[in-house]
Design a protein around this motif. Structure first.
Motif, PDB file in Angstrom:
ATOM      1  N   ARG A   8      68.038  75.299  -0.717  1.00 29.57           N
ATOM      2  CA  ARG A   8      66.960  74.598  -0.263  1.00 29.57           C
ATOM      3  C   ARG A   8      65.659  75.710   0.185  1.00 29.57           C
ATOM      4  NH1 ARG A   8      69.768  70.522   1.434  1.00 29.57           N
ATOM      5  NH2 ARG A   8      72.395  71.137   1.265  1.00 29.57           N
ATOM      6  N   TYR A   9      64.591  74.237   1.053  1.00 23.67           N
ATOM      7  CA  TYR A   9      63.401  74.884   0.908  1.00 23.67           C
ATOM      8  C   TYR A   9      62.829  74.737   2.616  1.00 23.67           C
ATOM      9  CZ  TYR A   9      61.868  75.787  -3.988  1.00 23.67           C
ATOM     10  OH  TYR A   9      61.776  76.480  -5.158  1.00 23.67           O
ATOM     11  N   ALA A  10      62.256  75.450   3.435  1.00 24.39           N
ATOM     12  CA  ALA A  10      61.846  74.992   4.062  1.00 24.39           C
ATOM     13  C   ALA A  10      59.869  75.714   3.859  1.00 24.39           C
ATOM     14  CB  ALA A  10      62.387  76.093   5.599  1.00 24.39           C
ATOM     15  N   ALA A  11      59.157  74.602   4.656  1.00 26.54           N
ATOM     16  CA  ALA A  11      57.842  75.083   4.165  1.00 26.54           C
ATOM     17  C   ALA A  11      56.702  74.338   6.356  1.00 26.54           C
ATOM     18  CB  ALA A  11      56.904  74.474   3.531  1.00 26.54           C
ATOM     19  N   ILE A  12      55.887  75.262   6.010  1.00 30.22           N
ATOM     20  CA  ILE A  12      54.976  74.370   7.588  1.00 30.22           C
ATOM     21  C   ILE A  12      53.819  74.898   6.218  1.00 30.22           C
ATOM     22  CG2 ILE A  12      54.209  75.043   9.755  1.00 30.22           C
ATOM     23  CD1 ILE A  12      57.137  76.371  10.099  1.00 30.22           C
ATOM     24  N   VAL A  13      53.035  73.515   6.983  1.00 24.92           N
ATOM     25  CA  VAL A  13      51.763  74.070   6.828  1.00 24.92           C
ATOM     26  C   VAL A  13      50.606  73.723   7.818  1.00 24.92           C
ATOM     27  CG1 VAL A  13      49.638  72.299   5.404  1.00 24.92           C
ATOM     28  CG2 VAL A  13      52.490  72.403   4.348  1.00 24.92           C
ATOM     29  N   THR A  14      49.833  74.505   7.887  1.00 19.17           N
ATOM     30  CA  THR A  14      49.184  74.496   9.519  1.00 19.17           C
ATOM     31  C   THR A  14      47.411  74.809   9.107  1.00 19.17           C
ATOM     32  OG1 THR A  14      48.715  75.368  11.961  1.00 19.17           O
ATOM     33  CG2 THR A  14      49.655  76.872   9.883  1.00 19.17           C
ATOM     34  N   ARG A  15      46.963  74.298  10.218  1.00 19.37           N
ATOM     35  CA  ARG A  15      45.622  73.956  10.265  1.00 19.37           C
ATOM     36  C   ARG A  15      45.297  75.328  11.730  1.00 19.37           C
ATOM     37  NH1 ARG A  15      41.233  72.359  12.904  1.00 19.37           N
ATOM     38  NH2 ARG A  15      42.650  70.856  14.285  1.00 19.37           N
ATOM     39  N   ALA A  16      44.582  76.174  11.895  1.00 23.96           N
ATOM     40  CA  ALA A  16      43.723  77.243  12.396  1.00 23.96           C
ATOM     41  C   ALA A  16      42.116  76.950  12.323  1.00 23.96           C
ATOM     42  CB  ALA A  16      44.608  78.493  12.635  1.00 23.96           C
ATOM     43  N   GLU A  17      41.958  76.083  13.256  1.00 31.88           N
ATOM     44  CA  GLU A  17      40.828  75.657  13.318  1.00 31.88           C
ATOM     45  C   GLU A  17      40.348  75.398  11.940  1.00 31.88           C
ATOM     46  OE1 GLU A  17      38.876  75.664  15.925  1.00 31.88           O
ATOM     47  OE2 GLU A  17      40.016  77.520  17.338  1.00 31.88           O
ATOM     48  N   ASN A  18      39.359  76.672  10.817  1.00 33.08           N
ATOM     49  CA  ASN A  18      38.953  76.488  10.527  1.00 33.08           C
ATOM     50  C   ASN A  18      39.183  76.691   8.823  1.00 33.08           C
ATOM     51  OD1 ASN A  18      37.055  78.564  11.085  1.00 33.08           O
ATOM     52  ND2 ASN A  18      36.562  78.569   9.270  1.00 33.08           N
ATOM     53  N   THR A  19      41.066  77.252   9.264  1.00 28.74           N
ATOM     54  CA  THR A  19      41.998  78.067   8.248  1.00 28.74           C
ATOM     55  C   THR A  19      42.921  76.529   7.869  1.00 28.74           C
ATOM     56  OG1 THR A  19      42.618  78.760   9.232  1.00 28.74           O
ATOM     57  CG2 THR A  19      40.804  79.728   8.972  1.00 28.74           C
ATOM     58  N   VAL A  20      43.592  76.575   6.547  1.00 25.49           N
ATOM     59  CA  VAL A  20      45.175  76.155   6.526  1.00 25.49           C
ATOM     60  C   VAL A  20      45.942  77.128   6.085  1.00 25.49           C
ATOM     61  CG1 VAL A  20      46.139  74.147   4.926  1.00 25.49           C
ATOM     62  CG2 VAL A  20      43.281  73.772   5.897  1.00 25.49           C
ATOM     63  N   ILE A  21      46.880  77.218   6.526  1.00 23.73           N
ATOM     64  CA  ILE A  21      48.230  77.762   6.073  1.00 23.73           C
ATOM     65  C   ILE A  21      49.315  77.487   5.712  1.00 23.73           C
ATOM     66  CG2 ILE A  21      49.446  79.928   6.834  1.00 23.73           C
ATOM     67  CD1 ILE A  21      47.182  80.280   8.991  1.00 23.73           C
TER      68      ILE A  21
END
Length: 244
Positions: free
Chosen positions: A191-204
């Protein structure tokens, strides 16, 4: 003959002065007056109009974040131990990067042996991307927005992924998407759980997955996503802290 005398006298006088004066004052043999054509600059001054100037290119806004935290320190040791029991290396395994100011990654894994109840395997990883503002490419924030969309699409298109589900993730950056899916490998259901987030000029991007071995139950998607949210919040905070 008397009429030609003044004309002859005028011609001889002109011959005795410099050529430029001859052109200016002796070009007419009729009444001694010359007609001069107005130059373009004089015409512009007379009309009061001038060629339109090319507007200067508007500079892009500077990027808010200029630094990245060490990826292996972006998530606290306490959270690592909580999410990855019996972790092999608490310090994490950093990924290779040719430019640590713009990109970095780290991963942790561990196998918890529960005896007759089987074993639980967990893997947690994080990647961080940072974008500078460049006149030819746009602002760092705009570039991060484009990268964010691409990263979400890449996770959703993970090879072999089944039952892919996406939803907004609130409270973690300006933009955030949660992605859950299943994957069959090494003969087990992961099982996989992922979160892609943008904080200002970064991508996590934070990904957390697990499986049960030797008869152990497969971890619940909700459990994995809860851990992913916690790790993502810490990573976003670490980026902000690195730029204070």
């Amino acid at each position: 003959m008397q009429r030609s005398a003044p004309r002859l006298t005028r011609i001889l006088a002109c011959a005795a002065v410099p050529v430029m004066l001859v052109v200016a004052g002796c070009s007419s043999d009729s009444d001694g007056k010359s007609e001069a054509k107005p130059e373009s600059s004089a015409s512009t001054a007379a009309t009061g109009t001038a060629p339109e100037a090319t507007p200067s290119e508007k500079p892009v806004e500077p990027a808010k974040y200029t630094k990245l935290p060490e990826p292996c320190k972006a998530i606290s040791a306490k959270t690592i131990e909580e999410l990855v029991p019996d972790v092999k290396d608490k310090a994490g395994t950093p990924g290779k990067s040719s430019d640590v100011t713009s990109r970095g990654s780290c991963s942790w894994n561990g196998l918890e042996d529960k005896g007759v109840d089987g074993s639980q395997y967990r893997w947690l990883d994080i990647s961080v991307l940072r974008y500078d503002s460049e006149q030819s490419l746009g602002s760092g924030e705009k570039r991060a927005q484009d990268s964010y969309a691409k990263e979400v699409a890449k996770v959703k298109a993970s090879e072999g992924a089944t039952q892919v589900k996406t939803s907004p993730a609130k409270g973690v950056g300006q933009d955030a998407t949660a992605i859950a899916y299943g994957l069959k490998k090494t003969g087990e259901d992961f099982r996989y759980a992922a979160i892609v987030t943008r904080a200002e000029n970064t991508v996590i991007t934070v990904s957390f997955n697990g499986a049960g071995y030797a008869g152990a139950d497969t971890p619940a998607s909700s459990e994995l996503m809860e851990g992913t949210v916690k790790a993502t919040k810490e990573a976003v905070a670490a980026v902000a802290a690195a730029n204070k």
